[in-house]
Design a protein around this motif. Structure first.
Motif, PDB file in Angstrom:
ATOM      1  N   TRP A 133       1.357   5.163  15.435  1.00 49.06           N
ATOM      2  CA  TRP A 133       1.997   5.035  14.779  1.00 49.06           C
ATOM      3  C   TRP A 133       1.764   5.232  13.211  1.00 49.06           C
ATOM      4  N   LYS A 134       0.570   5.184  13.350  1.00 50.53           N
ATOM      5  CA  LYS A 134       0.099   5.281  11.466  1.00 50.53           C
ATOM      6  C   LYS A 134       0.401   6.917  11.325  1.00 50.53           C
ATOM      7  N   TRP A 135       0.866   7.994  11.632  1.00 44.47           N
ATOM      8  CA  TRP A 135       0.948   9.185  11.468  1.00 44.47           C
ATOM      9  C   TRP A 135       2.380   9.068  10.758  1.00 44.47           C
ATOM     10  N   VAL A 136       3.486   8.160  11.546  1.00 44.69           N
ATOM     11  CA  VAL A 136       4.202   8.376  10.725  1.00 44.69           C
ATOM     12  C   VAL A 136       4.378   8.136   9.148  1.00 44.69           C
ATOM     13  N   GLY A 137       4.164   7.384   8.613  1.00 38.97           N
ATOM     14  CA  GLY A 137       3.550   7.236   7.610  1.00 38.97           C
ATOM     15  C   GLY A 137       3.002   8.424   6.268  1.00 38.97           C
ATOM     16  N   PHE A 138       1.939   9.497   7.493  1.00 37.65           N
ATOM     17  CA  PHE A 138       1.344  10.391   6.607  1.00 37.65           C
ATOM     18  C   PHE A 138       2.706  11.696   7.296  1.00 37.65           C
ATOM     19  N   MET A 139       3.406  11.831   7.556  1.00 42.25           N
ATOM     20  CA  MET A 139       4.152  12.016   7.598  1.00 42.25           C
ATOM     21  C   MET A 139       5.183  12.112   6.742  1.00 42.25           C
ATOM     22  N   GLY A 140       5.791  10.538   5.836  1.00 40.79           N
ATOM     23  CA  GLY A 140       6.023  10.150   5.040  1.00 40.79           C
ATOM     24  C   GLY A 140       5.657  11.307   3.937  1.00 40.79           C
ATOM     25  N   VAL A 141       4.680  10.515   3.541  1.00 46.21           N
ATOM     26  CA  VAL A 141       3.824  12.109   2.694  1.00 46.21           C
ATOM     27  C   VAL A 141       3.852  13.287   2.225  1.00 46.21           C
ATOM     28  N   VAL A 142       3.759  13.887   3.574  1.00 46.46           N
ATOM     29  CA  VAL A 142       3.699  14.911   3.394  1.00 46.46           C
ATOM     30  C   VAL A 142       5.521  15.784   3.144  1.00 46.46           C
ATOM     31  N   THR A 143       6.566  14.934   4.410  1.00 47.81           N
ATOM     32  CA  THR A 143       7.602  14.991   3.575  1.00 47.81           C
ATOM     33  C   THR A 143       8.041  15.359   1.752  1.00 47.81           C
ATOM     34  N   ALA A 144       7.249  14.053   1.604  1.00 49.73           N
ATOM     35  CA  ALA A 144       7.563  13.919   0.242  1.00 49.73           C
ATOM     36  C   ALA A 144       7.241  15.110  -0.941  1.00 49.73           C
ATOM     37  N   ALA A 145       5.904  15.721  -0.808  1.00 52.77           N
ATOM     38  CA  ALA A 145       5.150  16.565  -1.344  1.00 52.77           C
ATOM     39  C   ALA A 145       6.183  18.254  -0.907  1.00 52.77           C
ATOM     40  N   ALA A 205       0.850  -1.476  -0.242  1.00 54.22           N
ATOM     41  CA  ALA A 205      -0.196   0.107   0.099  1.00 54.22           C
ATOM     42  C   ALA A 205       0.861   1.431   0.046  1.00 54.22           C
ATOM     43  N   ASN A 206       0.096   2.381  -0.313  1.00 54.70           N
ATOM     44  CA  ASN A 206       0.753   3.805  -0.251  1.00 54.70           C
ATOM     45  C   ASN A 206       1.543   3.748   1.182  1.00 54.70           C
ATOM     46  N   THR A 207       2.878   5.188   1.007  1.00 54.28           N
ATOM     47  CA  THR A 207       3.419   4.931   2.310  1.00 54.28           C
ATOM     48  C   THR A 207       2.250   5.416   3.702  1.00 54.28           C
ATOM     49  N   ALA A 208       1.399   6.372   3.487  1.00 53.45           N
ATOM     50  CA  ALA A 208       0.354   6.062   4.726  1.00 53.45           C
ATOM     51  C   ALA A 208      -0.698   4.435   4.926  1.00 53.45           C
ATOM     52  N   ARG A 209      -1.006   4.627   4.137  1.00 48.57           N
ATOM     53  CA  ARG A 209      -1.936   2.792   4.782  1.00 48.57           C
ATOM     54  C   ARG A 209      -0.592   2.199   5.196  1.00 48.57           C
ATOM     55  N   ALA A 210       0.460   2.340   4.479  1.00 53.30           N
ATOM     56  CA  ALA A 210       1.139   1.044   4.847  1.00 53.30           C
ATOM     57  C   ALA A 210       2.200   1.119   6.924  1.00 53.30           C
ATOM     58  N   TYR A 211       1.856   1.808   6.861  1.00 47.96           N
ATOM     59  CA  TYR A 211       2.200   2.379   8.343  1.00 47.96           C
ATOM     60  C   TYR A 211       0.679   1.978   8.848  1.00 47.96           C
ATOM     61  N   SER A 212      -0.452   2.397   8.778  1.00 51.97           N
ATOM     62  CA  SER A 212      -1.260   2.598   9.211  1.00 51.97           C
ATOM     63  C   SER A 212      -2.199   1.001   9.570  1.00 51.97           C
ATOM     64  N   LYS A 213      -2.035   0.094   8.559  1.00 50.95           N
ATOM     65  CA  LYS A 213      -2.265  -1.160   8.702  1.00 50.95           C
ATOM     66  C   LYS A 213      -1.072  -2.299   9.329  1.00 50.95           C
ATOM     67  N   LEU A 214      -0.202  -1.690   9.381  1.00 52.04           N
ATOM     68  CA  LEU A 214       0.884  -2.863  10.372  1.00 52.04           C
ATOM     69  C   LEU A 214       0.881  -2.233  11.833  1.00 52.04           C
ATOM     70  N   SER A 215       0.553  -0.491  12.029  1.00 52.08           N
ATOM     71  CA  SER A 215       0.682  -0.225  13.491  1.00 52.08           C
ATOM     72  C   SER A 215      -1.374  -0.643  13.567  1.00 52.08           C
ATOM     73  N   HIS A 216      -1.797  -1.172  13.346  1.00 49.85           N
ATOM     74  CA  HIS A 216      -3.312  -1.549  13.430  1.00 49.85           C
ATOM     75  C   HIS A 216      -4.061  -0.442  14.052  1.00 49.85           C
ATOM     76  N   GLY A 217      -4.379   0.701  13.374  1.00 52.68           N
ATOM     77  CA  GLY A 217      -4.714   1.792  13.990  1.00 52.68           C
ATOM     78  C   GLY A 217      -4.474   2.827  14.853  1.00 52.68           C
ATOM     79  N   THR A 218      -3.154   2.304  15.263  1.00 50.37           N
ATOM     80  CA  THR A 218      -1.870   3.441  16.574  1.00 50.37           C
ATOM     81  C   THR A 218      -1.555   4.428  16.559  1.00 50.37           C
TER      82      THR A 218
END
Length: 452
Positions: A86-98, A71-84
């Motif tokens: 930690w999911k925001w680390v993936g969103f941070m990656g998306v924002v950083t790239a943008a 999955a995309n970076t945000a969803r990947a962290y969210s899936k593996l963190s089970h919604g904890t």
């Protein structure tokens, strides 16, 4: 959705595409300069050690997360963190790239201007001419924006064609071309009178320049050169096939990345020192110093000078384009999957954002003085904010996530492809991402913030 996302079609495609995302303008100018200023061959050795001990483990963390989640970076962290959280680390990656693509696209567009200038034989004159040429272009209200938009358009064309037919196919074309151009330029540089002074400058150890700051510079260069914490590695890994050897791929990618950086040093230093010019860092090296070097070194051979100049700026444009493609894909895959829209529509939204951000960043260097944050032009602020805060924090949190949160069975399964490969590296990897890598990243962060 996974079938729509597609996969890389071959092992070569995986290596070239992911390495292309890591190889960028920093390999061409920052690595050679930092190497020369920090002990030459000694720094290169320290850098390689940092890549192996820090770069490869953190890269593997992103590879595991991406391939496991598909999955995309945000969803990947969210899936593996089970919604904890930690999911925001993936969103941070998306924002950083943008944020990075907003200003990196501007600099990338500059390379296209210089390709055009080299092709039309405009890069001739005194050292002051090259300086004036660059400053006039940089502060022109529209030309930098035009070339930035052209580069975004090329990137968009590749992205909308998908993973195998777009990104992989483009990488298979551009990365070999990049190496061919680089080798041609290295040969031309080494054939100049006095070129060995540049080779000595790059490879002769100078222990007097080694201190604690040298180790931190090497750590920082290793960390940022590999595009860690930008979401690129995690996103590309989501397109890996299940039988992809993650550890082997990581070693091959860092080898290509380091080789490009070292060859860039062999291209720049012999040519510069052969004509008595000390290379500078940053844009001045690429756009002011090196045109002057080419003029002095090959001025008696106009055809050779023309070929060298054009080849160099085409090389830069390719390096810039491969990085922009990987950054663009991070946001495109996020919008495609999270908003459930077509890939073409998602890419169009991202491309529009890139052009608008690039417009603001470019104009903040010239006419639009109001386009600033915390006393810095928007261009400089985004550069500082992403490099000094987002990337170290994202890398640190990724290590802690994999090292302390993700179950050891999942880590073992990913690194060994379900037990098909040697498991001996797994305990070493766990120690690295739990302790060694986080400590190193914290040191980098403190060094960049001038705390140490």
């Amino acid at each position: 959705m996974n079938q729509e996302r597609g996969n890389f079609g071959s092992k070569v495609g995986i290596i070239l595409a992911t390495a292309g995302g890591a190889v960028g303008l920093g390999n061409v100018w920052r690595f050679p300069f930092v190497t020369g200023q920090n002990g030459g061959a000694t720094f290169i050795l320290i850098y390689i050690i940092c890549v192996l001990l820090i770069g490869v483990p953190v890269m593997l963390c992103e590879f595991m997360i991406g391939r496991r989640a598909q999955a995309n970076t945000a969803r990947a962290y969210s899936k593996l963190s089970h919604g904890t959280p930690w999911k925001w680390v993936g969103f941070m990656g998306v924002v950083t790239a943008a944020l990075i693509i907003g200003y990196y696209g501007v600099v990338s567009g500059w390379t296209l201007q210089y390709v055009e200038a080299a092709l039309t034989n405009q890069l001739h004159g005194s050292p002051q001419y090259f300086k004036d040429y660059f400053l006039q272009f940089e502060h022109n209200p529209w030309r930098p924006v035009f070339w930035m938009a052209v580069l975004v358009g090329i990137t968009h064309f590749v992205i909308v064609r998908g993973i195998e037919k777009g990104i992989e196919k483009a990488s298979k074309l551009m990365m070999p071309l990049l190496f061919i151009l680089l080798l041609v330029l290295v040969v031309c540089s080494l054939m100049l009178p006095g070129a060995m002074a540049g080779v000595e400058f790059l490879f002769k150890p100078d222990l007097s320049k080694i201190d604690s700051g040298t180790f931190l510079e090497a750590l920082g260069q290793a960390f940022f050169s590999l595009s860690i914490a930008m979401g690129c590695l995690c996103t590309y890994a989501s397109y890996f096939k299940r039988d992809t050897d993650l550890l082997g791929s990581a070693f091959q990618i860092v080898t290509i990345d380091t080789l490009v950086a070292v060859l860039a040093g062999l291209m720049i230093f012999p040519a510069a020192l052969s004509v008595g010019i000390q290379p500078d860092s940053g844009p001045s090296l690429i756009f002011i110093t090196l045109p002057n070097v080419f003029e002095q070194a090959f001025g008696d051979l106009p055809v050779v000078e023309y070929i060298v100049s054009v080849s160099f700026y085409v090389l830069l444009a390719i390096a810039a384009l491969t990085s922009n493609i990987s950054l663009h894909e991070v946001s495109t895959s996020f919008l495609h999957e999270e908003m459930k829209i077509s890939r073409t529509k998602a890419a169009s939204i991202v491309s529009t954002f890139c052009i608008l951000m690039g417009l603001l960043c470019s104009m903040s260097l010239g006419k639009w003085q109001w386009a600033s944050l915390f006393g810095l032009p928007l261009f400089d602020f985004l550069d500082w904010f992403t490099a000094n805060l987002c990337l170290p924090l994202g890398g640190l949190l990724t290590c802690l996530f994999v090292g302390w949160y993700i179950d050891n069975k999942l880590v073992t399964d990913e690194l060994t492809d379900g037990g098909m490969r040697n498991v001996g590296f797994v305990p070493v990897f766990r120690v690295m991402v739990r302790y060694l890598c986080p400590i190193a990243i914290v040191l980098i962060f403190l060094h960049q913030m001038n705390v140490i």
